[in-house]
Every structure is written in structure tokens, then in C-alpha cells.
Write an enzyme that holds these catalytic residues in place. Structure first.
Site, PDB file in Angstrom:
ATOM      1  N   ALA A 184       0.823  -1.218   0.000  1.00 36.45           N
ATOM      2  CA  ALA A 184       0.000   0.000   0.000  1.00 36.45           C
ATOM      3  C   ALA A 184       0.855   1.266   0.000  1.00 36.45           C
ATOM      4  O   ALA A 184       2.025   1.234   0.377  1.00 36.45           O
ATOM      5  CB  ALA A 184      -0.893   0.002   1.224  1.00 36.45           C
ATOM      6  N   GLU A 206      -0.648  -9.807  -0.411  1.00 34.40           N
ATOM      7  CA  GLU A 206      -2.093 -10.081  -0.369  1.00 34.40           C
ATOM      8  C   GLU A 206      -2.659 -10.220  -1.793  1.00 34.40           C
ATOM      9  O   GLU A 206      -3.521 -11.048  -2.052  1.00 34.40           O
ATOM     10  CB  GLU A 206      -2.820  -8.975   0.406  1.00 34.40           C
ATOM     11  CG  GLU A 206      -2.504  -9.045   1.904  1.00 34.40           C
ATOM     12  CD  GLU A 206      -3.175  -7.941   2.697  1.00 34.40           C
ATOM     13  OE1 GLU A 206      -2.972  -6.761   2.327  1.00 34.40           O
ATOM     14  OE2 GLU A 206      -3.881  -8.245   3.664  1.00 34.40           O
ATOM     15  N   GLU A 233       3.276  -5.295   7.829  1.00 31.43           N
ATOM     16  CA  GLU A 233       2.397  -4.247   8.360  1.00 31.43           C
ATOM     17  C   GLU A 233       2.618  -3.953   9.835  1.00 31.43           C
ATOM     18  O   GLU A 233       2.512  -2.812  10.277  1.00 31.43           O
ATOM     19  CB  GLU A 233       0.925  -4.632   8.138  1.00 31.43           C
ATOM     20  CG  GLU A 233       0.451  -4.520   6.701  1.00 31.43           C
ATOM     21  CD  GLU A 233       0.770  -5.728   5.834  1.00 31.43           C
ATOM     22  OE1 GLU A 233       1.565  -6.595   6.269  1.00 31.43           O
ATOM     23  OE2 GLU A 233       0.240  -5.797   4.710  1.00 31.43           O
TER      24      GLU A 233
END
Ligand code: NAD
Length: 693
Positions: free
Chosen positions: A63, A105, A125
Site C-alpha cells: 500500500a 495479499e 504491516e
């Protein structure tokens, strides 16, 4: 078609390529492109199978962290994953370089994964205080053993593709061309039943209740102060005990909780702060650098030895000089002992130790530093001694070499003035132990040349340090602030607290070590010397004399077995000492102070706000380039807890108006005249702004 992704169909295989350098981060444009192409591929009868790939350097780094601070943009990654789950044609991830976070993911929502040798796969994360928010916590334990999945997610450490293959996370390692191998796998799966990870059961052989009770206990122990690891465990448990979609909802709720929580905000701040430190507004990023191929260190004491080790660890040959054979041998002996201890612990191979020792050359002649590209002086903290050395260095060291000083309190400009090349002089303030501590304050003198500054910052990176630029002032950024913190810690003793109460309050708040434990470790005599100088030079700066009383009895800390605490022989564990309580009580009656109960909250506020207030002055004077640099100094050099983000970030999160109010309250208390809110702090508080804007 979006520019951040490409789509081609060749011989019935659609290839979607992520093209968002440098790491193929999952920006909104990438997600939009992915969704469009997946839909197009599924709808096109000419397409038999689909491959998603990135570049050879990166499949996908995950991300875009900046997006976490804003409302979620659609399509989000879960929407892309849903499309992947709905595909009727084989979907293969071709992983080169790394697949991290959202990148993994994305790969987990494919039917098959083919990776290049040595590619890194991970869900990091947790390092930013969050958890994999797009099915990672649900899919990973359905494809690899639960214990391994929990380990990967709670440590955040990636694994190489070879290990991923063993665990079942990767189906095949491409020996030749990655894309060709992935296309071949895709082709071979056409017409077959497609395995969706979401339909599998979690890979847990034992009873979930007992397994997770054990894991919780262990993870709780290792994650003090951080909520993410335990919430990851909760999600993993859901993967083992509940349907996929329920687990996903829990994962989403936990993700939202964490991403808006103070710990993750602080960790994200730290992530960006670290990347900011190397940016110096008036020194362009393309400033030509000087070459550093060989180094020298003058002084083989505590600091010199550690600095020499830092060079050797980075593969840079280093000459270390001291005045006598005895001092040099002691220094080299310490280096050997240090490395041997690491080898004994199994953290360094003997061959690597030998290689590093081979890079360190000892000498008792200053002439041997003449050809070094950088010379770092780490001799006694005396201006006359340092100037004398710099005069000599100036006369003999090759032209263009950088002359650095490790001084912690002296004026770098005065040291530079002893040479005829002040532009080549810079401060390199390492922290003890220099081979371990990550912080390096790079002190920019009045005349330090831009390329010298840029080269020194770059060198810091090679030495695996976080380099922060500081202007010249007494104590630079870190120690100058620490003095105000210390001042409050001592005042608190006068007013009724004990060293263990002050330390306890700050440690429970998150500091790695309380101030009194820290002084005992560093040696109380060091601070005493500085105070004696202050008494002469800075009568406006009021100190409690309580620490002097402790020093007058020879209680210098761990090295003398007694300080603010006492120590059993051979132990570093501080033990509260009634003798110290007596010294403090005696001092209180001398100055007529009546002890009162002091709350942990007041202790924390007094010490922390003192740091932030001095930080504000340092910022205003231009000694630090930005508030986040000050935060990095404390996070990497002073045991400040990462989940608090640094003293400036912490003040920001409390709210500057509240901090200012508290300071105004302290102004009415004991030694209140010492509280002078910094003008910058007042201005920002009144304007409703923050230090870290
Ligand atoms: P130290 O006393 O352990 O070592 C100093 C060494 O310098 C000794 O081995 C001494 O023999 C040698 N020396 C003295 N004069 C010399 C000369 N003319 N030529 C060559 N060698 C000479 O001191 P230290 O703790 O390593 O501190 C060194 C410097 O680093 C000081 O400026 C200090 O302020 C600074 N510093 C210390 C710390 C710390 O925690 N100890 C942290 C940051 C900076």
C-alpha cells in the site's frame, strides 16, 4: 487504460504488469488498472489464463502509506481481491524482487504463485503498527502452517522464496525467465479446478484453544506497548475457527482500529521521519560526493573503538591511532573482546570477525592517518587537546580529506579554526556504544562545505546510522534537550520523588530506561563535570545540587557499584538504596523543601514537556532542520519509544495548547522560573498548529 499498469494478451494468456516505480506500490491508479484488466480478461473469450507481474526488482511493495491518513479511495485492494476470487480462469502471480504487505495479499488472492529465486515475501504491516488489511491474516494461515503464518505476521519479517516454497506459499521457483515460467504454469492449469485459498481450511493441526492461548502469552510478552500483534493473533484465530468472510470482517475492523490509533500514527511518522533526515534544503541531492575508501580514527578509547568497528562492519578499512602502545592495545583488545562476544552469541561468523579485524590497523603514529579520506577525532573532551590534533592533521592529511570531530560539547567552529581548511571540518557525534547505536548527529559548522556535509550524511548511511544534521550549539540537538529533562528529573527529587519513582513512571510510559538508571550507566561524573562548568558559565540555569551530593560521595554509578542505586558485583540491575534516600532527604531539609506526593502523570509531563520545549527552541534557532529530525534523534539515540513518535510528535499528539497550559501551571510550582515556554511553541499553540505539520 491506466499508465500505472499494462495489459497485453499473447497466445491466449493475458499479462497484467504493474508499472509504478520504484516499488509498484498499490496506488489508486494501480488498483483501478488491476480491476479493469482482470474484468477484461475474464470477459474475453480469447483469454485462457492470466498472469499478474511487476518488474524484476519488485512484484509489489504494498500500500501507499500516505493513503492511510485520508478517507479510503475506491476501488480498494479488497475489491480487487474479490474480483480475483471471482475469476473463472487460472490466475498466476509472477513474483520478482519482493511481494510485501498488500503486494503479498494480491499474490495470495491468485490461484498460483511463481517466484524468482531469492525473492522476498512478507507481511510487514506490524512494523507500522497495523495488520494486513486485505485478507492477509485470513489467507496466509490457510496456505502455510498457522505457527509460521503467525510468526511472519507478528514479526513482519519477510522470507525468501526458497523458504516460501518449502512452506507452500510459493508453488514454483522460476529457474529461467520468471514471466515465461508463470505463463507456462498458467497454461498448464487451463480447464483444471482452480484452488482458491479462501475456500481452504486453516493449517492448524492442534486444538485452536490451546494453540492460541500459548501464542497469545508469548506475543503479549514480546509486544509491550503495541496493540497490533495481539490483534493479528485474534484475526489468525478467526481464520482457524470461523468462516472466511467473518474473519475478513474482523480483520477489517481491527485494521481500522489500528490505523487510526496513536501507535500506528507514531510509527508511520517515524517511517517518514527517517526518510526526511537526509534532505538538506540548501544542499541539492545531486551534490557531488567525495570518495571515502579509507578512514582513520584518532583515540582508541570507548568511542574511538566503537567508531572503528562501525567502519570495519561496513567494509571500510580504518586506521586507529592512540598516543601510547598501552592505550592502543587496550583499545584493540576491547574491539577483539567485543567481536568475540558477538561470535560467542552466534550472531557473527568467526570468518566475518576475522575479515573485520583485518580491516582495522592500529598505530601509535599520527602520520599513519595522512592518506585517509576521513579522519575522525575521538580524544579527550578538551578544546586544547582537540585543537592541537586538528592543527597537526591540517599540516599532514591529504588535501580533500574530511576532518571530523566526535566532540559532544565543544564548539566545532573553534575546532575548525585551528585548521586552514575549515570547509573540510564537520562534527560526527556518535552515541555510545558507537558500533551499536543508530544515531549519528552530523554537526554542520559555520564553514562546513556542502559536499563535506553531503558526503558525511551518505557515509552515515553506509555505516547503517540514522544521520541527523545539527547546527553548532552546546550539546547539539540531543544532549541540549536532555539537560532540560535532567533538570526536571532532579527537581522532582527535591520535591518528594525517589529515583525509582521517577524512573518507574518514565519506563512505564515507554522510555527504554529512566533517567537515573541512565546516569548510573553513563557515569555520574560526566554530568558533574558539565554542571561544574555550567555553574560558572550559566548562572541563569538553576540546578538542584542533589546530584552533586551523590557524586561527592564517589557514587559515580555502575562503574563504582553505587550511584542513584546500588549494584551487586557483576550485575547491572539497579537496586533502590536507602543511603540515597537519606542523601536526598538531607538535601531537602537543607533547602527547606517539604516533600509532597507526586503523580506519575506529573513526572511524565514535567520531563517530556521539558524536552519538547527545548526542542521548540532548537527548531526556532535553526539548529534542527525540522521537528521530525528532533524526533529521530530521540527515537534512535535516547531510547524513546517508537509508538510515541518522538518528543515533538508526542507534544503534537497531546495538543500544543494543552502542553502550553501544563507548562504555565508548572511556572507556578517549584523552580517555576525555569519554565519559559518557547516562543515557537506559544505561537503554534495559539494558532492551533503542530510542530510536525
Ligand atoms: P576515552 O577517554 O575513553 O578515550 C579517549 C582516548 O583518546 C584515550 O584512549 C586516549 O589515550 C586517547 N588520546 C588522548 N589524546 C590523544 C592524542 N593526542 N592522540 C591520540 N589519542 C589520544 O574517551 P571517550 O569516551 O571515547 O570520548 C572521546 C570523545 O568522544 C570525547 O570528545 C567525548 O566527548 C566524545 N563522546 C563520548 C561519548 C561517550 O559516551 N563516552 C559519547 C559521544 C561523544
Amino acid at each position: 487504460m491506466s499508465a500505472a499498469t499494462q495489459y497485453v494478451v499473447r497466445d491466449g494468456i493475458a499479462v497484467i504488469t504493474l508499472d509504478n516505480p520504484p516499488v509498484n506500490g498499490l496506488s489508486n491508479a494501480v488498483r483501478t488498472g488491476l480491476l479493469q484488466h482482470l474484468k477484461a480478461a475474464d470477459a474475453d473469450p480469447a483469454v485462457k489464463a492470466v498472469v499478474i507481474t511487476g518488474s524484476s526488482k519488485a512484484f509489489c511493495g504494498g500500500a501507499d502509506i500516505r493513503e492511510f491518513n485520508a478517507p479510503r479511495l475506491k476501488p480498494d485492494l479488497p475489491e480487487v481481491n474479490e474480483q480475483q476470487d471471482g475469476m473463472s480462469k487460472p490466475l498466476v502471480a509472477a513474483i520478482g524482487g519482493f511481494a510485501l504487505g498488500g503486494g503479498l495479499e494480491l499474490a495470495l488472492a491468485c490461484h498460483y504463485r511463481v517466484a524468482a529465486p531469492k525473492a522476498q515475501l512478507g507481511l510487514p504491516e506490524v512494523k507500522l503498527g497495523i495488520l494486513p488489511g486485505s485478507g492477509g491474516t485470513q489467507r496466509l494461515p490457510r496456505v502455510i502452517a498457522m505457527a509460521e503464518a503467525v510468526k511472519m505476521m507478528t514479526t513482519g519479517n519477510p522470507i525468501p522464496s526458497e523458504r516460501a516454497k518449502e512452506l507452500g506459499l510459493v508453488d514454483e521457483i522460476a529457474q529461467g525467465d520468471l514471466l515465461d515460467a508463470a505463463i507456462q504454469v498458467a497454461r498448464s492449469k487451463v480447464g483444471k479446478t482452480l484452488p482458491r485459498i479462501r475456500d481452504a481450511s486453516a493449517k492448524l493441526e492442534e486444538d485452536p484453544a490451546s494453540f492460541f492461548a500459548r501464542v497469545r502469552e508469548q506475543v503479549a510478552k514480546e509486544s509491550k506497548g503495541y496493540p497490533a500483534p495481539l490483534l493479528i493473533v485474534e484475526c489468525a484465530e478467526a481464520a482457524a475457527t470461523r468462516p472466511f468472510d467473518e474473519g475478513r470482517r474482523l480483520e477489517r475492523a481491527n485494521f481500522d482500529k489500528l490505523v487510526s490509533g496513536p501507535e500506528s500514527r507514531a510509527l508511520r511518522h517515524m517511517f517518514f521521519a527517517e526518510r526526511q533526515t537526509s534532505k538538506i534544503p540548501d544542499v541539492p541531492e545531486d551534490t557531488p560526493l567525495r570518495e571515502i575508501a579509507a578512514a582513520a580514527v584518532v583515540g582508541a578509547g570507548t568511542m574511538g573503538g566503537g567508531i572503528a568497528m562501525s567502519f570495519a562492519n561496513a567494509g571500510i578499512p580504518v586506521t586507529i591511532v592512540d598516543t601510547t602502545r598501552e592505550a592502543l592495545d587496550r583499545g584493540l583488545g576491547n574491539i577483539t573482546k567485543n567481536y568475540s562476544a558477538t561470535v560467542a552469541k552466534g550472531r557473527l561468523a568467526q570468518a566475518d570477525m576475522d575479515k573485520r579485524m583485518g580491516l582495522i590497523r592500529g598505530s601509535t603514529s599520527l602520520d599513519d592517518v595522512a592518506n585517509a579520506d576521513i579522519v575522525i577525532e575521538a580524544v579527550f573532551e578538551r578544546m586544547d587537546v582537540k585543537q592541537e590534533i586538528f592543527r597537526k592533521l591540517d599540516a599532514m592529511v591529504k588535501k580533500g580529506a574530511i576532518l571530523a570531530t566526535n566532540t559532544s560539547t565543544l564548539d566545532v567552529d573553534q575546532i575548525a579554526a585551528a585548521t586552514t581548511r575549515a570547509g573540510d571540518v564537520v562534527g560526527t557525534h556518535f552515541f555510545s556504544p558507537a558500533n551499536v547505536m543508530r544515531l549519528l548527529e552530523v554537526v554542520r559548522g559555520r564553514e562546513t562545505a556542502k559536499d563535506v556535509l553531503a558526503t558525511t550524511m551518505k557515509l552515515g548511511k553506509r555505516l547503517k546510522k540514522v544521520s541527523v544534521v545539527s547546527g553548532v550549539c552546546d550539546g547539539f540537538i540531543g544532549n541540549r534537550m536532555l539537560e532540560k529533562y535532567t533538570q526536571q528529573a532532579y527537581f522532582l527529587l527535591d520535591e518528594g520523588a525517589s529515583p525509582e519513582q521517577v524512573d518507574g513512571a518514565l519506563q512505564r510510559w515507554g522510555m527504554a530506561m529512566g533517567p537515573f538508571t541512565m546516569y548510573d550507566m553513563a557515569g555520574n561524573d560526566v554530568g558533574w563535570e558539565i554542571r561544574k562548568r555550567r555553574y560558572r558559565e550559566r548562572p541563569d540555569f538553576v540546578y538542584s545540587r542533589v546530584a552533586d551530593r551523590v557524586c561527592e560521595l564517589g557514587r559515580f554509578g555502575q562503574k563504582t557499584g553505587k550511584g542513584f542505586y546500588r549494584y551487586e558485583p557483576g550485575s547491572r540491575r539497579p537496586i533502590p538504596d536507602p543511603e540515597v534516600h537519606e542523601i536526598i532527604e538531607k538535601y531537602r531539609s537543607e533547602i527547606g523543601a517539604k516533600p509532597r506526593q507526586i503523580s506519575d502523570e506529573e513526572i511524565v509531563q514535567r520531563c517530556l514537556y521539558a524536552l519538547a520545549n527545548e526542542g521548540a527552541r532548537i527548531l526556532e534557532e535553526g539548529i534542527a532542520l525540522r521537528a521530525s529530525d528532533i524526533d529521530m534523534v530521540y527515537l534512535t539515540g535516547y531510547g524513546f519509544p517508537p509508538y510515541r513518535g518522538g518528543p515533538m510528535f508526542y507534544a503534537d499528539s497531546v495538543g500544543l495548547p494543552k502542553v502550553l497550559d501544563a507548562m504555565r501551571g508548572f511556572q507556578k510550582g517549584y523552580q517555576g522560573a525555569q519554565w519559559k515556554p518557547a516562543p515557537l511553541l506559544v505561537r503554534l499553540a495559539e494558532a492551533g498548529k503542530r510542530f510536525n505539520e
